[in-house]
Design an enzyme around this catalytic site. Structure first.
Site, PDB file in Angstrom:
ATOM      1  N   CYS A 121     -26.236 -29.130 -16.759  1.00 11.60           N
ATOM      2  CA  CYS A 121     -24.983 -28.772 -16.076  1.00 11.60           C
ATOM      3  C   CYS A 121     -25.174 -28.701 -14.564  1.00 11.60           C
ATOM      4  O   CYS A 121     -24.260 -29.015 -13.794  1.00 11.60           O
ATOM      5  CB  CYS A 121     -24.441 -27.454 -16.616  1.00 11.60           C
ATOM      6  SG  CYS A 121     -25.536 -26.051 -16.356  1.00 11.60           S
ATOM      7  N   GLN A 139     -59.445 -44.364  -2.540  1.00  9.53           N
ATOM      8  CA  GLN A 139     -60.304 -44.890  -3.598  1.00  9.53           C
ATOM      9  C   GLN A 139     -61.265 -45.882  -2.941  1.00  9.53           C
ATOM     10  O   GLN A 139     -61.038 -47.086  -2.933  1.00  9.53           O
ATOM     11  CB  GLN A 139     -59.438 -45.494  -4.697  1.00  9.53           C
ATOM     12  CG  GLN A 139     -58.514 -44.443  -5.300  1.00  9.53           C
ATOM     13  CD  GLN A 139     -57.533 -44.975  -6.325  1.00  9.53           C
ATOM     14  OE1 GLN A 139     -57.731 -46.039  -6.895  1.00  9.53           O
ATOM     15  NE2 GLN A 139     -56.464 -44.229  -6.567  1.00  9.53           N
ATOM     16  N   ASP A 152     -54.788 -37.914 -13.729  1.00  8.96           N
ATOM     17  CA  ASP A 152     -53.748 -37.359 -12.866  1.00  8.96           C
ATOM     18  C   ASP A 152     -52.602 -36.742 -13.656  1.00  8.96           C
ATOM     19  O   ASP A 152     -51.536 -36.512 -13.116  1.00  8.96           O
ATOM     20  CB  ASP A 152     -53.196 -38.435 -11.923  1.00  8.96           C
ATOM     21  CG  ASP A 152     -52.583 -39.610 -12.680  1.00  8.96           C
ATOM     22  OD1 ASP A 152     -52.577 -39.581 -13.931  1.00  8.96           O
ATOM     23  OD2 ASP A 152     -52.097 -40.553 -12.018  1.00  8.96           O
ATOM     24  N   ASN A 153     -52.800 -36.491 -14.959  1.00  5.05           N
ATOM     25  CA  ASN A 153     -51.737 -35.849 -15.721  1.00  5.05           C
ATOM     26  C   ASN A 153     -52.315 -34.924 -16.781  1.00  5.05           C
ATOM     27  O   ASN A 153     -53.410 -35.148 -17.299  1.00  5.05           O
ATOM     28  CB  ASN A 153     -50.797 -36.881 -16.353  1.00  5.05           C
ATOM     29  CG  ASN A 153     -51.452 -37.661 -17.466  1.00  5.05           C
ATOM     30  OD1 ASN A 153     -51.405 -37.268 -18.621  1.00  5.05           O
ATOM     31  ND2 ASN A 153     -52.089 -38.789 -17.113  1.00  5.05           N
TER      32      ASN A 153
END
Length: 966
Positions: free
Chosen positions: A585, A469, A529-530
């Site tokens: 599980c 950045q 970023d998502n």
């Protein structure tokens, strides 16, 4: 990264380490690079290479700063132009600020056809930009002839056309061509045959290519293959052939294979030899002829420069015809040649950013031998941004003596003015956001008071951000990203209007970023970023009919997506496959790969340090008096959460020895007793109903193991702030005595715990504890160390190869690998599309791009109706039946379901929903008094019987007395 000690500063380079690996990082820390030409393309490469962390970079340039440079070089300032500084003198200290581990020096010596090139011998890579072709050939010959050869890269940017040439020597070995992390793939079967055929379990794709090799592990029956490396011949996505297995024992069950990284040697020729028979990359397979056409056009431009000692004049028709004549012997696109002639003196900053990012990654490949290199020419044009000359006057492109002359030569004055008037909303100000702001500054996006950028990011700057950045520096750490980036962008272009916000763009802030806000925008850019955040912003752009430019990166991979109202599909029109969640599980009892044990350890951290403390705090927010709690419990009243709180109180450690004892008891529980219990329930010889063994791949039987102080894994050397050397003996003694602090929860001990609590309240009122939020980037907090140790212990119990701290940190922290080169390239490609959006270009002009291993390819659009928005004026007495009839008549679809957000207004199969048809829309939706409309989703019946219902375009339903939309 310190070159001398060879230590990698993980707090700075963590995201990049996941892309390149430590071996490549160490190689970079020993490599020196020579970079000539400090124009727009050269400064892009300088930025990216220094951020990456090489040992040293020499910046070379002989020119003085001009006003023209302000539009292409983001490290040159107005005062540099006024003082007539050399470009290299102006940019060198600013480039050096990017990374304290890189030695950056400068040179302004002449580099010409008669220069002694022996000084280049100390560099591992030489890059020339803004150099005549004759000089490039001469320097390339020198580099190619050295032993070992010096890696050579030539880059040129002329207006709308760019090229990159690479020569890494006659034999260039690449240790890892793909960079993909090998995965463990479980085996379903191996045939006894010649060749033997391996089938993957559960139809899991193996991702292999013919000629690659795999190594086998833990195979039962055909044990001879274990540990062997076998070349594969792919038969299907789920099967492949290996060598002769006909004489081996029959395969029984289990086992897995892992792809083996095999080095590959690439051969390069010199530029002189490649000019006549070029080996080119084709980024757009719909135009396979384009690279060779650009090659011919740019060679003609080189010839023009040699003959006239200048580039073609901007907008000069005569120069264009001369250039076109120089291409007579080659098949070329005449429009491309004329555009190249007209724009050759100009600079298109986004194009320089895109190619600068790609070329910088080639530099990293050259000095590390990581990833397949570019062979040998790369060409790209941006002809789509150029308006036909016959549609505009030549004066549009003439210089006016300001910073936009280079841009103006490419896109014209009218388009520059449109860019100046833009109002852009950028969501996210991380790596892509910083690069986009730089592009905005160079393009002059948003100069008027009524225009500009609104930049939103709630995050603070961390040290790990500094590696990619580039607007941030060490003294910015813990400052807001948005305001800091706005200030840095203002330094690049003081006329830019940037309004920085610290909010999160989400439903909670819709009162700020409402429809009125979106109505004032020209377009939206996401630098997120998502996926969920992207979907939300896309939905807001969709409902407000605003273009959206999206992009993202992961390592050397990247993508761009351009979303234009009523023209292209929206982001939400397509969905990536959901992330596969690990079954409970599997985590609890049957881990088979290291990802399972890491997730198990991460869950333990969350339970111990987040969930339980939060539950404890929540209880005492409801029950502030310990006396009242005790009285109510004595009266036999059941208080929700009381048992857990009392249990936590009774086990609360007050001394360091207690902490060690608790850890020792946890070890016994997790790594011995749990395994014994599981093996008791399912002995090793347990068989299923079909007679097959219960414990077979991918199930692994656990092996309990004892606590041993001499085991380095058991007693890891983790530094804990509260630990003091004088306590070492006490620590070991406490660890040896797991029963020294038994904590049953008798009524008497419960009362004692309450008494302790009352005393705490009386002295310092401590009713609250502090939950720990998992923080992956603070190496001193022990969070990653906890997960690494717990995961490694569980991996040992299940005979799984453990992961080191670096890999554990990536998986547990869900870290996305990132590198500045890919970020710069993606942001440049997005900014190119921005120009087209502003210009109102035709559908065919827009492009979605994909980057893989730093090489780009074009992804074509699909014209669909998903982005169409239906506006529906309602009336006060409109019933649901009236609405559905109107939709049927107006849009010709048969509505089958009506949904508002998560509320189902009408679903025929739901009980009682048929009665809703008579209800008014006002009563069904119950809008607030000030609500003017709602967005509905209307599904409709498909044309073919048996198909699922299809989601239709969103319907905006207005609550209006007269049936008119506002």
């Amino acid at each position: 990264m310190a070159a001398d000690s060879m230590e990698i500063d993980d707090s700075l380079y963590s995201r990049q380490r996941y892309v390149l690996g430590d071996s490549a990082m160490h190689q970079m820390a020993q490599s020196s690079v020579f970079l000539s030409g400090m124009g727009g393309l050269g400064i892009e490469m300088a930025k990216n290479i220094v951020l990456a962390g090489v040992k040293a970079v020499t910046l070379h340039d002989t020119k003085q700063c001009e006003t023209w440079d302000l539009g292409s070089n983001f490290f040159i300032r107005q005062e540099d132009v006024l003082s007539q500084r050399r470009r290299v003198e102006a940019v060198c200290p600013r480039v050096a600020e990017l990374n304290p581990y890189v030695h950056v020096d400068m040179s302004s010596s002449a580099l010409a056809d008669n220069t002694d090139l022996s000084f280049l011998g100390k560099y591992q890579c030489v890059i020339l930009t803004e150099a005549r072709l004759s000089l490039q050939k001469r320097v390339n010959e020198f580099c190619h002839s050295q032993r070992p050869p010096i890696r050579f890269i030539g880059c040129d940017a002329y207006g709308i056309c760019v090229r990159v040439f690479c020569d890494f020597g006659e034999e260039f070995e690449v240790s890892d061509p793909t960079g993909e992390e090998p995965k463990e793939i479980f085996i379903q079967s191996i045939t006894q045959d010649n060749p033997g055929v391996v089938t993957c379990m559960d139809n899991q794709p193996h991702g292999l290519q013919t000629g690659q090799s795999v190594v086998f592990r833990e195979v039962n029956g055909m044990v001879e293959v274990n540990g062997t490396t076998q070349p594969v011949s792919v038969l299907s996505p789920y099967s492949f052939a290996i060598g002769d297995t006909s004489q081996l024992q029959p395969y029984a069950h289990g086992g897995f294979f892992v792809m083996v990284k095999t080095p590959k040697t690439y051969r390069f020729e010199t530029m002189e030899r490649q000019l006549c028979d070029p080996q080119v990359l084709t980024p757009d397979f719909s135009k396979p002829e384009a690279p060779l056409q650009i090659h011919a056009a740019m060679l003609a431009l080189d010839t023009f420069q040699e003959q006239h000692s200048r580039l073609p004049n901007t907008g000069c028709l005569q120069d264009a015809e001369v250039l076109l004549k120089l291409t007579e012997e080659a098949p070329v696109n005449t429009e491309l040649v004329r555009c190249l002639s007209r724009t050759a003196r100009g600079t298109l900053p986004p194009l320089a950013a895109a190619v600068g990012g790609l070329a910088s990654q080639e530099v990293l490949k050259a000095i590390t031998g990581k990833f397949a290199p570019l062979q040998q020419w790369f060409y790209l044009d941006a002809i789509e941004v150029v308006k036909p000359l016959q549609s505009v006057s030549a004066e549009e492109f003439f210089p006016r003596g300001d910073r936009y002359d280079g841009l103006r030569a490419c896109i014209g004055e009218s388009m520059c003015v449109e860019l100046h008037k833009l109002r852009v909303f950028m969501v996210g100000c991380g790596a892509i956001g910083c690069e986009m702001l730089k592009n905005f500054a160079l393009l002059g996006v948003g100069l008027a008071k009524s225009s500009g950028e609104v930049v939103v990011d709630p995050d603070l700057i961390e040290k790990s951000n500094l590696n990619r950045q580039f607007l941030f520096r060490p003294h910015h750490i813990q400052k807001p990203k948005s305001t800091t980036a706005a200030e840095a962008t203002h330094d690049i272009n003081p006329d830019l209007q940037v309004d920085a916000h610290l909010n999160k763009v989400c439903p909670a802030t819709e009162s700020i970023y409402n429809d009125s806000f979106y109505s004032r925008l020209n377009l939206v850019v996401t630098a997120l970023d998502n996926v969920e955040a992207r979907r939300y912003v896309d939905s807001r752009c969709l409902s407000n009919q605003r273009p959206l430019l999206d992009s993202g990166t992961m390592g050397t991979k990247g993508h761009t997506e351009i979303i234009v109202p009523n023209l292209t599909e929206s982001y939400n029109s397509h969905r990536d496959p959901p992330e596969e969640e690990i079954p409970f599980c599997t985590l609890k009892s049957f881990p088979s790969v290291i990802e399972h044990t890491i997730q198990w350890a991460r869950d333990k951290f969350e339970n111990l340090f987040v969930h339980k403390p939060s539950m404890y705090n929540s209880f005492w927010q409801t029950h502030s008096s310990a006396d009242v709690v005790l009285q109510r419990m004595q009266a036999g009243e059941s208080l929700e959460g009381a048992f857990q709180v009392i249990k936590l109180l009774s086990k609360r450690p007050s001394q360091w020895e207690h902490c060690i004892t608790i850890a020792r008891l946890k070890f016994e529980k997790y790594f011995k007793r749990k395994a014994l219990q599981l093996l008791h329930s399912f002995p090793l010889d347990t068989r299923l109903k079909d007679g097959s063994l219960f414990w077979q791949s991918p199930k692994r039987p656990p092996a309990p193991f004892d606590f041993d102080l001499n085991d380095s894994l058991v007693l890891s050397d983790v530094k804990i702030p509260e630990y003091r050397p004088s306590e070492k003996v006490k620590t070991n003694e406490a660890a040896k005595k797991p029963d020294s602090m038994k904590m049953p929860l008798s009524s008497e001990e419960e009362r004692e715990a309450i008494t302790q609590l009352e005393q705490a309240i009386a002295t310092d009122s401590r009713l609250q504890v502090s939950p720990l939020q998992f923080e992956k980037d603070d190496d001193s907090n022990g969070h990653v160390d906890f997960v690494t140790s717990a995961s490694a212990l569980r991996a040992r119990m299940y005979a799984i190869e453990p992961a080191d701290r670096l890999k554990t940190k990536r998986i547990a922290g869900k870290i996305i690998p990132a590198i500045a080169t890919a970020t710069a390239a993606v942001a440049g490609l997005v900014a190119l599309e921005l120009i087209k959006v502003v210009g109102g270009y035709e559908f065919e002009s827009f492009k979605n791009w994909h980057i893989r291993n730093s090489l780009i390819s074009l992804s074509h659009f699909y014209l669909i109706q998903h982005l169409l928005f239906f506006y529906f004026p309602g009336m006060m007495d409109f019933t649901l039946s009236d609405f559905m009839n109107a939709v049927r008549e107006k849009y010709g679809i048969e509505p089958t379901m009506v949904v508002h957000g998560v509320k189902m207004l009408y679903v025929p199969v739901m009980p009682g929903h048929s009665k809703r048809l008579k209800l008014t829309m006002q009563k069904l939706i119950k809008p607030s008094v000030d609500r003017r409309y709602v967005d509905l989703t209307v599904s409709f019946a498909p044309e073919a019987d048996g198909d699922d219902d299809l989601p239709g375009p969103p319907v905006r339903y207005f609550f209006s007395r007269n049936g008119e939309t506002p």
